[in-house]
Design an enzyme around this catalytic site. Structure first.
Site, short mmCIF file in Angstrom:
data_model
loop_
_atom_site.label_atom_id
_atom_site.label_comp_id
_atom_site.label_asym_id
_atom_site.label_seq_id
_atom_site.Cartn_x
_atom_site.Cartn_y
_atom_site.Cartn_z
CB ALA A 1 0.50 5.47 -1.82
CE LYS A 2 5.80 8.44 0.69
NZ LYS A 2 5.68 9.89 0.93
CG ASP B 1 -0.28 -0.54 2.48
OD1 ASP B 1 0.94 -0.81 2.44
OD2 ASP B 1 -0.96 -0.66 3.51
CE1 TYR B 2 5.50 5.49 2.95
CE2 TYR B 2 7.06 4.01 1.88
CZ TYR B 2 6.77 5.23 2.46
OH TYR B 2 7.74 6.19 2.55
CB THR B 3 5.98 0.69 -2.15
OG1 THR B 3 6.69 0.51 -0.91
CG2 THR B 3 6.99 0.93 -3.25
#
Lengths: 255, 479
Positions: free
Chosen positions: A164-165, A160-162
């Site tokens: 989004a980045k 999810d984090y990567t």
């Protein structure tokens, strides 16, 4: 590098990387708006550190994932300092980096992706839209978004984090093309694992040692390491750079 | 909040005067108080722990003591435990060491005191640890039982956090009443251990007192030395000599003085694939606890003839120390330490013609000697001499004049060379050989300074092989 007379708005600047960037700009004489979400004590400490370093700073609470709050933050910064020369979007939705405890893909529902995309891209969108009228009017300005070197080399799949980045990288490149003709530069800084920060405190020594072993400069980043490239991109020395990504990870990623 | 150090079973803490210690390394130092104890207080504590040890500890099976120590260690390994939190918060402030280095160091250190390690520790000195519980058959015939001293005194140093744990654990395992004096430099750890012990095994905590007095004060020290059957003392050679001079006649003193350790790197460890890792491991040994422990190397001997020369290695080492300093910053030096650092660098450069590499803030220094100018202590705080030699086999000859001071040698070499060098080094007085990178983390049960940790403390009482048959003649069942 002299940032006297310049105003810098930094999202998520109460602690960690954002606080180090704030101190970096303040040391060079800038006026700094220190945005934070919840931790007023840390934000106040960052303001104090900026003042000691020779700059001017104000702590400003706002939830930048909310477009209305983002607009209010920008307006308050302009009220306090008159204008915004540099926007550094460093805030992201709360996340704990722990290779042991991370959610596997089949445990990650869309809501988790959405939360990260909101913290990353939605917030960048709201902030860019809010600062744009003033920057367009003055035909100058600089936006720097903070992403991660995981977008290039996801050593631990923080889905999810990567994701989004990674979207933030695409967002920034498009924005750079759009705004370049209007005198506004948009760039990215992608740090590697930065330790210590609130989000990275759970990372174990074994992973740090494994990363260090593959990092030519043989250490992991500290928050202060990230400040230099951000200041460079904000300075006239980077005046002919836009849409670029600087990796700040000791050479772990090379491209 | 005020933190009261020490552990004083049988004394009313509120009836004592408490002395505030100041640790003004940072902006706000921790607020720590230590008890002001007169010789009468020491006598009362000594009697209390001796009596309680006699009544409770000496009859307790050693396996139960191991369980109790293990329970304390598990508490201290739990980062949510209130005592562990205090350790992580206050020990860096008291000692000046980097908080992350202290946090990781505590875990690594405490892990070596879990139950399996304690059992190894016992087995190292007692092939049958039941000899601490009752008379056991001896290989030569007859029976033997090991008795620790009824009252064991400790005088601890404060250079590295947690140091008193070794000797406290030794005292408990041999069932001695224990009274230990902490150093003003790190007065907290021993008392916290005793306080957690009081929560998990109240019986045992009555057999253990942790005290403090100002260094140089003689009356409480005399009381302790006089009351104890055996004293273990850690510190500088000067202070140990002074303690030895004050020992009451007929009492035993075991001394653990300052030591010098060094590293040796064979040419095989210096190829392009290995050099960075070799340098990183050496840097770790040098930088942990800012070289204040006796395991940390002062000198690195580097063999010529590898794919990379010793001078290149020195440069890799310098960069590795710099990187380590970003991750675990060195503590701020006092004025005196800064001056001695500068003087040492000058002496290296001008007197010894060394190539001195260092960072601008005095966080580390590497002094490279190409002509093998020999062996000697560095000025600590991450300063090290790198000495080029033609053959590592020459090193034992260089260090032999310092025999009494030698302790750990970290070696990066092939297996055959490791054992060949170990033989030469042992002959020169070295007591521990470690892999480079593991110098500062000795194994449980290692022979501290070449001695037996536990069997040195005990007296073996033997029942002569002929005594039981003779007793049979007096038994009610004798025909």
């Amino acid at each position: 590098m002299d940032f006297a007379g310049k105003t810098v708005l930094i999202t998520g600047a109460g602690r960690g990387i954002g606080a180090a960037i704030a101190k970096g700009f303040a040391t060079e004489g800038a006026s700094v708006a220190v945005n934070y979400l919840q931790d007023a004590t840390s934000a106040s400490a960052t303001v104090d550190a900026c003042t000691v370093a020779g700059g001017t700073a104000l702590a400003m609470q706002a939830d930048v994932t909310d477009a209305g709050d983002a607009a209010r933050l920008v307006a308050a910064t302009q009220d306090a300092f008159g204008k915004i020369d540099v926007l550094v979007h460093n805030a992201f939705a709360p996340y704990v980096f722990s290779p042991e405890k991370r959610a596997l893909f089949w445990e990650t529902d869309w809501a988790a992706f959405q939360a990260q995309i909101d913290g990353s891209v939605k917030a960048a969108h709201g902030m860019a839209r809010a600062v744009l009228p003033d920057m367009l009017a003055r035909a100058e300005g600089c936006i720097i978004n903070i992403a991660t070197n995981l977008v290039e080399r996801p050593v631990v799949p923080y889905h999810d984090y990567t994701t989004a980045k990674s979207a933030l990288v695409g967002f920034s490149r498009n924005l750079a093309v759009e705004l370049g003709p209007l005198g506004i530069r948009v760039n990215l800084v992608c740090p590697g694992l930065v330790y210590p920060t609130a989000a990275s405190r759970a990372v174990k020594e074994d992973l740090k040692d494994a990363l260090i072993a593959q990092t030519p400069l043989r250490r992991i980043a500290t928050p202060a390491d990230v400040a230099g490239p951000v200041l460079f991109l904000a300075s006239p020395w980077a005046g002919f750079m836009t849409g670029q990504t600087l990796y700040v990870d000791g050479g772990f990623v090379m491209r | 909040m005020l933190e009261r150090a020490c552990h004083l079973p049988g004394l009313d803490p509120d009836a004592l005067d408490w002395h505030r210690l100041s640790f003004a390394r940072g902006d706000t130092g921790p607020d720590i108080a230590v008890p002001v104890l007169g010789p009468g207080d020491i006598d009362r504590l000594a009697a209390h722990v001796r009596d309680n040890a006699a009544a409770r500890l000496r009859a307790m099976p050693v396996a139960r003591i191991v369980e109790a120590i293990d329970a304390v260690i598990v508490r201290l390994l739990d980062r949510q435990d209130p005592y562990r939190r205090k350790m992580e918060q206050m020990l860096p402030a008291v000692t000046g060491y980097d908080p992350e280095m202290v946090r990781l160091g505590l875990t690594r250190y405490l892990m070596t005191f879990r139950k399996p390690e304690l059992l190894r520790f016992l087995a190292e000195d007692f092939p049958n640890p039941a000899i601490l519980d009752g008379f056991q058959p001896l290989p030569k015939g007859g029976y033997g039982k090991a008795f620790g001293p009824p009252l064991l005194a400790h005088i601890w140093a404060g250079n590295v956090p947690g140091l008193p744990l070794w000797s406290m654990v030794c005292g408990l395992l041999v069932k001695s009443g224990t009274i230990g004096k902490v150093s003003s430099a790190e007065p907290l750890f021993a008392g916290w251990f005793a306080q957690v012990l009081a929560e998990v095994a109240p019986d045992l905590a009555e057999c253990l007192a942790v005290v403090w007095w100002q260094g140089g004060e003689s009356a409480p020290e005399q009381a302790m030395l006089g009351a104890a059957d055996l004293t273990l003392a850690y510190g500088s050679n000067t202070s140990l000599a002074a303690i030895a001079g004050r020992m009451p006649p007929g009492k035993r003193l075991l001394r653990f003085g300052h030591k010098v350790s060094f590293a040796m790197i064979a040419a095989v460890a210096l190829d392009p694939a290995k050099v960075a890792d070799t340098a990183r491991r050496a840097a770790r040994d040098i930088a942990r606890y800012d070289q204040q422990g006796c395991f940390a190397p002062h000198v690195v001997f580097v063999e010529r003839g590898g794919r990379l020369c010793p001078r290149s290695f020195a440069r890799y080492l310098a960069r590795a120390l710099d990187a380590f300093g970003h991750r675990f910053p060195a503590r701020a030096l006092t004025m005196a330490e800064t001056a001695s650092f500068a003087a040492w660098c000058q002496q290296e450069e001008f007197t010894h013609d060394a190539e001195v590499m260092g960072d601008a803030h005095g966080g580390w220094t590497v002094s490279f000697h190409n002509a093998g100018q020999g062996f000697g202590p560095s000025c600590l705080n991450r300063s090290v001499k790198v000495v080029a030699v033609d053959d590592l086999a020459n090193v034992p000859g260089l260090v032999a004049p310092f025999r009494a001071l030698l302790q750990t040698v970290g070696i990066a070499a092939s297996p055959d060379e490791l054992f060949r060098l170990a033989g030469l080094l042992g002959d020169a007085g070295v007591t521990r050989i470690a892999a480079l990178g593991d110098m500062t983390t000795p194994e449980a049960g290692w022979h501290h300074d070449g001695r037996c940790n536990l069997s040195d403390l005990v007296q073996i009482t033997e029942i002569d092989a002929r005594a039981p048959p003779a007793a049979d003649k007096l038994a009610f069942y004798d025909d």
